[in-house]
Design a protein around this motif. Structure first.
Motif, PDB file in Angstrom:
ATOM      1  N   UNK A   1      48.984  48.254  45.951  1.00 14.60           N
ATOM      2  CA  UNK A   1      48.496  46.943  46.397  1.00 14.60           C
ATOM      3  C   UNK A   1      47.494  46.369  45.400  1.00 14.60           C
ATOM      4  N   UNK A   2      46.596  47.205  44.885  1.00 19.11           N
ATOM      5  CA  UNK A   2      45.606  46.727  43.909  1.00 19.11           C
ATOM      6  C   UNK A   2      46.294  46.265  42.629  1.00 19.11           C
ATOM      7  N   UNK A   3      47.250  47.028  42.136  1.00 18.93           N
ATOM      8  CA  UNK A   3      47.966  46.647  40.909  1.00 18.93           C
ATOM      9  C   UNK A   3      48.743  45.354  41.122  1.00 18.93           C
ATOM     10  N   UNK A   4      49.396  45.220  42.260  1.00 20.72           N
ATOM     11  CA  UNK A   4      50.136  43.998  42.556  1.00 20.72           C
ATOM     12  C   UNK A   4      49.205  42.799  42.654  1.00 20.72           C
ATOM     13  N   UNK A   5      48.070  42.971  43.294  1.00 23.16           N
ATOM     14  CA  UNK A   5      47.091  41.892  43.403  1.00 23.16           C
ATOM     15  C   UNK A   5      46.567  41.469  42.029  1.00 23.16           C
ATOM     16  N   UNK A   6      46.258  42.443  41.180  1.00 20.01           N
ATOM     17  CA  UNK A   6      45.783  42.116  39.834  1.00 20.01           C
ATOM     18  C   UNK A   6      46.856  41.411  39.010  1.00 20.01           C
ATOM     19  N   UNK A   7      48.109  41.812  39.168  1.00 26.00           N
ATOM     20  CA  UNK A   7      49.203  41.163  38.439  1.00 26.00           C
ATOM     21  C   UNK A   7      49.361  39.717  38.879  1.00 26.00           C
ATOM     22  N   UNK A   8      49.271  39.472  40.177  1.00 23.13           N
ATOM     23  CA  UNK A   8      49.399  38.106  40.687  1.00 23.13           C
ATOM     24  C   UNK A   8      48.231  37.242  40.221  1.00 23.13           C
ATOM     25  N   UNK A   9      47.020  37.778  40.278  1.00 20.96           N
ATOM     26  CA  UNK A   9      45.850  37.014  39.823  1.00 20.96           C
ATOM     27  C   UNK A   9      45.922  36.703  38.337  1.00 20.96           C
ATOM     28  N   UNK A  10      46.331  37.671  37.538  1.00 15.81           N
ATOM     29  CA  UNK A  10      46.431  37.455  36.092  1.00 15.81           C
ATOM     30  C   UNK A  10      47.497  36.417  35.766  1.00 15.81           C
ATOM     31  N   UNK A  11      48.631  36.487  36.448  1.00 13.96           N
ATOM     32  CA  UNK A  11      49.706  35.527  36.203  1.00 13.96           C
ATOM     33  C   UNK A  11      49.295  34.118  36.611  1.00 13.96           C
ATOM     34  N   UNK A  12      48.633  33.987  37.741  1.00 15.04           N
ATOM     35  CA  UNK A  12      48.223  32.649  38.172  1.00 15.04           C
ATOM     36  C   UNK A  12      47.159  32.074  37.246  1.00 15.04           C
ATOM     37  N   UNK A  13      46.282  32.916  36.728  1.00 13.61           N
ATOM     38  CA  UNK A  13      45.278  32.444  35.775  1.00 13.61           C
ATOM     39  C   UNK A  13      45.941  32.035  34.460  1.00 13.61           C
ATOM     40  N   UNK A  14      46.956  32.766  34.035  1.00 11.69           N
ATOM     41  CA  UNK A  14      47.655  32.435  32.789  1.00 11.69           C
ATOM     42  C   UNK A  14      48.393  31.107  32.910  1.00 11.69           C
ATOM     43  N   UNK A  15      48.987  30.831  34.069  1.00 12.95           N
ATOM     44  CA  UNK A  15      49.696  29.569  34.253  1.00 12.95           C
ATOM     45  C   UNK A  15      48.736  28.389  34.354  1.00 12.95           C
TER      46      UNK A  15
END
Length: 54
Positions: free
Chosen positions: A14-28
């Protein structure tokens, strides 16, 4: 014992998935900028290269 390992694994996923989603949204949301063509010194070199290859 086995239940605690399973819970720890689920928390890590869950933590890894949350970090991936946050990083992707920040990149976009990042605004990229492009240098204007007038101030780009490489445009003249590219045009000369195109003329010499013809």
């Amino acid at each position: 014992m086995l239940l605690s390992v399973l819970i720890i694994c689920i928390v890590i996923v869950i933590v890894v998935l949350l970090l991936a989603v946050l990083t992707t949204s920040k990149a976009y949301s990042y605004k990229h900028s492009v240098d204007p063509i007038e101030n780009n010194p490489h445009v003249e070199k590219d045009e000369e290269k195109d003329k010499s290859s013809e």
